[in-house]
Design a protein around this motif. Sequence first.
Motif, PDB file in Angstrom:
ATOM      1  N   VAL A 147      42.052  59.219   8.123  1.00 49.76           N
ATOM      2  CA  VAL A 147      42.336  60.934   7.981  1.00 49.76           C
ATOM      3  C   VAL A 147      42.966  60.624   6.338  1.00 49.76           C
ATOM      4  CG1 VAL A 147      44.062  62.417   7.956  1.00 49.76           C
ATOM      5  CG2 VAL A 147      43.467  60.907  10.284  1.00 49.76           C
ATOM      6  N   ALA A 148      41.855  60.963   5.753  1.00 53.08           N
ATOM      7  CA  ALA A 148      41.854  60.527   4.339  1.00 53.08           C
ATOM      8  C   ALA A 148      43.688  61.299   3.297  1.00 53.08           C
ATOM      9  CB  ALA A 148      40.438  60.816   2.903  1.00 53.08           C
ATOM     10  N   LEU A 149      44.391  61.641   3.192  1.00 52.57           N
ATOM     11  CA  LEU A 149      45.202  62.127   2.114  1.00 52.57           C
ATOM     12  C   LEU A 149      45.046  62.330   0.430  1.00 52.57           C
ATOM     13  CD1 LEU A 149      48.634  60.077   4.529  1.00 52.57           C
ATOM     14  CD2 LEU A 149      47.238  62.722   5.356  1.00 52.57           C
ATOM     15  N   GLU A 150      45.668  63.137   0.544  1.00 52.21           N
ATOM     16  CA  GLU A 150      45.630  63.804  -1.149  1.00 52.21           C
ATOM     17  C   GLU A 150      47.732  63.707  -1.287  1.00 52.21           C
ATOM     18  OE1 GLU A 150      44.005  67.329  -2.346  1.00 52.21           O
ATOM     19  OE2 GLU A 150      42.522  66.674  -0.628  1.00 52.21           O
ATOM     20  N   PRO A 151      47.461  62.316  -2.136  1.00 50.97           N
ATOM     21  CA  PRO A 151      48.902  62.063  -3.556  1.00 50.97           C
ATOM     22  C   PRO A 151      49.475  63.984  -3.893  1.00 50.97           C
ATOM     23  CG  PRO A 151      47.060  60.567  -4.174  1.00 50.97           C
ATOM     24  CD  PRO A 151      46.567  61.661  -3.137  1.00 50.97           C
ATOM     25  N   GLY A 152      50.386  64.166  -3.406  1.00 54.33           N
ATOM     26  CA  GLY A 152      50.912  65.264  -3.357  1.00 54.33           C
ATOM     27  C   GLY A 152      51.138  66.725  -3.194  1.00 54.33           C
ATOM     28  N   ARG A 153      50.343  66.425  -1.788  1.00 50.88           N
ATOM     29  CA  ARG A 153      49.502  67.204  -0.332  1.00 50.88           C
ATOM     30  C   ARG A 153      50.810  67.003   0.455  1.00 50.88           C
ATOM     31  NH1 ARG A 153      43.895  69.148   1.927  1.00 50.88           N
ATOM     32  NH2 ARG A 153      44.473  70.528   3.059  1.00 50.88           N
ATOM     33  N   ARG A 154      51.012  68.096   1.015  1.00 41.18           N
ATOM     34  CA  ARG A 154      51.879  68.013   2.585  1.00 41.18           C
ATOM     35  C   ARG A 154      51.265  68.867   3.527  1.00 41.18           C
ATOM     36  NH1 ARG A 154      57.119  68.260   2.015  1.00 41.18           N
ATOM     37  NH2 ARG A 154      58.236  69.668  -0.361  1.00 41.18           N
ATOM     38  N   TYR A 155      51.264  67.506   4.517  1.00 41.26           N
ATOM     39  CA  TYR A 155      50.490  67.265   6.019  1.00 41.26           C
ATOM     40  C   TYR A 155      51.885  67.605   7.006  1.00 41.26           C
ATOM     41  CZ  TYR A 155      46.914  65.560   3.027  1.00 41.26           C
ATOM     42  OH  TYR A 155      45.758  65.449   1.845  1.00 41.26           O
ATOM     43  N   ASP A 156      51.602  68.087   8.138  1.00 43.98           N
ATOM     44  CA  ASP A 156      52.393  67.889   8.947  1.00 43.98           C
ATOM     45  C   ASP A 156      51.854  67.285  10.147  1.00 43.98           C
ATOM     46  OD1 ASP A 156      54.187  69.642   7.667  1.00 43.98           O
ATOM     47  OD2 ASP A 156      52.081  71.998   8.424  1.00 43.98           O
ATOM     48  N   VAL A 157      52.669  66.357  10.147  1.00 46.21           N
ATOM     49  CA  VAL A 157      51.797  65.361  11.183  1.00 46.21           C
ATOM     50  C   VAL A 157      53.211  64.742  11.949  1.00 46.21           C
ATOM     51  CG1 VAL A 157      51.200  62.362  11.563  1.00 46.21           C
ATOM     52  CG2 VAL A 157      50.400  63.889  10.180  1.00 46.21           C
ATOM     53  N   ALA A 158      53.387  64.981  13.802  1.00 43.48           N
ATOM     54  CA  ALA A 158      53.923  64.235  15.110  1.00 43.48           C
ATOM     55  C   ALA A 158      55.303  65.273  14.479  1.00 43.48           C
ATOM     56  CB  ALA A 158      53.907  63.452  14.980  1.00 43.48           C
ATOM     57  N   GLY A 159      55.133  66.914  14.097  1.00 41.08           N
ATOM     58  CA  GLY A 159      57.136  67.113  13.546  1.00 41.08           C
ATOM     59  C   GLY A 159      57.381  66.761  12.590  1.00 41.08           C
ATOM     60  N   PHE A 160      56.502  66.344  11.525  1.00 41.27           N
ATOM     61  CA  PHE A 160      56.980  65.698   9.912  1.00 41.27           C
ATOM     62  C   PHE A 160      56.344  66.559   8.905  1.00 41.27           C
ATOM     63  CE2 PHE A 160      58.295  61.594  12.240  1.00 41.27           C
ATOM     64  CZ  PHE A 160      59.844  61.483  11.363  1.00 41.27           C
ATOM     65  N   SER A 161      56.945  66.466   7.942  1.00 37.12           N
ATOM     66  CA  SER A 161      56.070  66.892   7.121  1.00 37.12           C
ATOM     67  C   SER A 161      56.066  65.738   5.786  1.00 37.12           C
ATOM     68  CB  SER A 161      57.705  68.836   6.205  1.00 37.12           C
ATOM     69  OG  SER A 161      56.355  68.894   4.948  1.00 37.12           O
ATOM     70  N   VAL A 162      54.904  65.520   5.131  1.00 38.84           N
ATOM     71  CA  VAL A 162      54.609  64.326   4.888  1.00 38.84           C
ATOM     72  C   VAL A 162      54.119  64.697   3.102  1.00 38.84           C
ATOM     73  CG1 VAL A 162      53.650  61.930   5.332  1.00 38.84           C
ATOM     74  CG2 VAL A 162      54.156  63.107   7.359  1.00 38.84           C
ATOM     75  N   ARG A 163      54.697  63.342   2.521  1.00 41.91           N
ATOM     76  CA  ARG A 163      53.865  63.944   1.170  1.00 41.91           C
ATOM     77  C   ARG A 163      53.360  62.275   0.836  1.00 41.91           C
ATOM     78  NH1 ARG A 163      56.907  65.675  -3.930  1.00 41.91           N
ATOM     79  NH2 ARG A 163      58.573  65.458  -2.432  1.00 41.91           N
ATOM     80  N   ALA A 164      52.886  62.305  -0.281  1.00 45.03           N
ATOM     81  CA  ALA A 164      52.728  60.688  -0.720  1.00 45.03           C
ATOM     82  C   ALA A 164      53.067  60.526  -2.561  1.00 45.03           C
ATOM     83  CB  ALA A 164      50.635  60.365  -0.558  1.00 45.03           C
ATOM     84  N   LEU A 165      53.111  59.591  -2.766  1.00 43.85           N
ATOM     85  CA  LEU A 165      53.186  59.626  -4.029  1.00 43.85           C
ATOM     86  C   LEU A 165      52.178  58.087  -4.645  1.00 43.85           C
ATOM     87  CD1 LEU A 165      54.096  60.202  -7.013  1.00 43.85           C
ATOM     88  CD2 LEU A 165      55.763  58.785  -6.442  1.00 43.85           C
ATOM     89  N   ARG A 166      51.357  58.123  -5.569  1.00 47.94           N
ATOM     90  CA  ARG A 166      50.911  56.920  -6.099  1.00 47.94           C
ATOM     91  C   ARG A 166      51.672  55.804  -6.544  1.00 47.94           C
ATOM     92  NH1 ARG A 166      46.910  55.171 -10.089  1.00 47.94           N
ATOM     93  NH2 ARG A 166      47.433  57.122 -11.247  1.00 47.94           N
ATOM     94  N   GLN A 167      51.652  55.176  -6.732  1.00 47.96           N
ATOM     95  CA  GLN A 167      52.936  54.174  -7.283  1.00 47.96           C
ATOM     96  C   GLN A 167      51.833  53.055  -7.816  1.00 47.96           C
ATOM     97  OE1 GLN A 167      55.881  54.072  -4.090  1.00 47.96           O
ATOM     98  NE2 GLN A 167      54.217  52.638  -2.503  1.00 47.96           N
ATOM     99  N   PHE A 168      52.452  51.750  -8.644  1.00 46.74           N
ATOM    100  CA  PHE A 168      51.678  51.303  -9.486  1.00 46.74           C
ATOM    101  C   PHE A 168      51.514  49.918  -8.223  1.00 46.74           C
ATOM    102  CE2 PHE A 168      51.729  47.737 -12.470  1.00 46.74           C
ATOM    103  CZ  PHE A 168      50.514  47.895 -13.643  1.00 46.74           C
ATOM    104  N   HIS A 169      50.464  49.517  -8.578  1.00 52.68           N
ATOM    105  CA  HIS A 169      50.540  48.499  -8.069  1.00 52.68           C
ATOM    106  C   HIS A 169      49.130  48.200  -7.481  1.00 52.68           C
ATOM    107  CE1 HIS A 169      51.680  44.959  -4.448  1.00 52.68           C
ATOM    108  NE2 HIS A 169      50.775  45.679  -3.815  1.00 52.68           N
TER     109      HIS A 169
END
Lengths: 319, 124
Positions: free
Chosen positions: A167-189
Amino acid sequence: MRVKFWGTRGSIPAPLDTRALQAKLIVALTLAAGRNLDTPERARAFVEQELPFELSHTFGGNSSCVQLDAGGEEYVLCDLGSGARVFANSVLAAHGPGRGHVYHVFMSHLHWDHISGFPFFMPAYIPGNRIRIYGCHDALEQALRQQNAAPSFPVDFSRLGAAIEFVALEPGRRYDVAGFSVRALRQFHSGDSYGYRFERAGKAVVYSTDSEHKRDDPAETDAFVEFFRDADLVIFDAMYSLADAYSVKEDWGHSSNVVGVELAQLARVKHLCMYHHEPIFDDARLGAILGETRRLEEITRQEHRVEISSAWDGMEIAV
Amino acid sequence: MELKPQRYEDTVVLSPTGRINHATSDVFSTALRPHMERCAAGQDRLVLDLSGLEYISSAGLRVLMLARKQAQTQGGTLVVAALGPMLREIFEISRFSAVFDVYPSVRDALAAISPLALAAFERG
């Protein structure tokens, strides 16, 4: 919600060796001299209640894998390092192989120490299981398919019995998965990594590993402070000392305890858990770093107190 | 955050005061820059007297690390001195104490890096 740490070591699994084990035993036996420990119960009480953590435990050697357990039927994991094998075995031990489960896995990135548990993730071999692997990298599926393929592994990905979806995610967008609201942030690595903020029933847990903070860009700091804001728990890459992260290990993509404390203070985080431990550090060293980090939080505290811990394989935190 | 310079012969003692955090590290960096340009072989030696500093964050420590790298590249001398109790702990915990030459006082720092500057310091 409970957060369970199945693998906390950075970069590569680092098992406790005989020399380190014997060093612990020698100190423990010395401390036990003259004590009446002639029953297993007395010995257990001594180990559990009187020995310091560095002697009675090990921080462990498995690489990244953390479970968020909110009590639901479906499992939620971050990363598939070698700790994922231990997690999977615990599920099979509890339920047996006959019952299908749904697993949701959020990938910080695709370096080996974060994917190497998947070939030994037994639920992937069992028809009836459903595994959904989420991530922001274009190469998400490719990395896991390549790992389960000749010449590196004998069982090809195509032979895995579970239903596996990417499942491709977009950073900054909210997703509802298994009862969680999930958001991603890009990090320096190297190749980028992504932190995840999980929210559920008024609680927030942030998983932020393999993330270097150069502290030279206020916008970058603001983005992380906002991402961590008021979190109940932040799981934070504190692999290096600050001096190393700014000098010989600059651009290696990892952070320090000092930056973790600062960001947690700025964001008014309740609990900062150091994670992705340097594989060359033994238990005594990691224990000393924990003590120093608690002291740093104490001397730099203004009005907000941050609880500080250091993750170990098998640790659980109630949120 | 202020940066007060004091020259002793071939050495400049810089005495930042206040707090260096993510909001003020740029000011510190800008104030340090002209001194760093002269911190080179045959030019000024620098002592950072941190006795008046209440706090330094990782952003401020980054400025120090970059200054140290620049000094090394230019063949210059940059040391720190007179850390108060909190700064001393921050230097230990961050391991900056293993990277920087740290002296208990400005006098000790001058004694280590420049007899000329020490003599001027002692003359007042």
